[in-house]
Design a protein around this motif. Structure first.
Motif: not given
Length: 224
Positions: A13, A83, A139
């Motif tokens: 992340r 991601y 997030t």
């Protein structure tokens, strides 16, 4: 979920966020170089693109290692894939920023169009805000931001269409401006493409939450 997996996912992340921040800076510097006719700054953007490309490769390897070694459950798998896919769009945003920087170098000495440059600055600010909103949503993987991003992209499209008409009308009125005008057309087109890639980032947020791949440009009425 194991502590090792959580730590590695958090690192993924952070890598993604860092890449997004770097790409946002690329957008800013490339359009600034164009508006200021700053060839030196434009070359810095071009020279720094390799780092962004390298970060995408590292992120991809990290993501694939997580999938192969940790065997995540379905929810975590979608997070990792989001991601992974989104990093490709970030890299392409960087490529478009580099395209603007290259236009800076090629357009050196061309007549200036202050009104168009003012719009370029507005679009840049708008796009960077969109990107910031999406990165923040990543997030927590909050897909509720998706309709907002779609609507903001519509505004970018409107900027593009309106400015394109202004430029092309100027060419008809004064054919001698054609070379300069074509450069401005390229820059606003690259910015419009960046907006599209940011919408793609929002699409992966929806995928992560629902497991469904959607085309937000076609479904924004359903999402609002």
């Amino acid at each position: 979920m194991s502590t090792v997996f959580e730590d590695r996912l958090e690192k993924l992340r952070q890598n993604f966020t860092d890449m997004g921040v770097d790409v946002s800076e690329q957008i800013y510097q490339s359009t600034k170089s164009y508006i200021d006719h700053d060839v030196k700054l434009a070359q810095q953007v071009i020279d720094g693109d390799g780092e962004v490309n390298g970060n995408e490769i590292k992120l991809e390897k990290h993501a694939m290692d997580l999938i192969a070694l940790q065997q995540p459950v379905a929810t975590d798998f979608r997070v990792i894939i989001s991601y992974l896919k989104s990093s490709t769009d970030l890299e392409r945003i960087g490529d478009n920023a580099v395209g603007i920087a290259k236009e800076t170098i090629q357009a050196k000495g061309n007549p200036r169009m202050p009104d168009v440059e003012e719009v370029i600055a507005k679009i840049t600010k708008h796009i960077r805000k969109m990107l910031e909103q999406v990165l923040e949503a990543y997030t927590t993987f909050d897909a509720l931001i998706a309709p907002t991003i779609v609507q903001e992209d519509h505004k970018i499209d409107e900027y593009y269409q309106t400015t394109r008409k202004v430029i092309t009308t100027g060419i008809l009125a004064n054919p001698e401006t054609a070379i300069a005008a074509s450069s401005y057309l390229m820059v606003i087109r690259l910015l419009e493409r960046i907006g599209d890639h940011i919408v793609n980032l929002a699409e992966y947020l929806v995928y992560c939450e629902t497991g469904k791949v959607v085309e937000l440009g076609e479904t924004d009425q359903q999402l609002s």
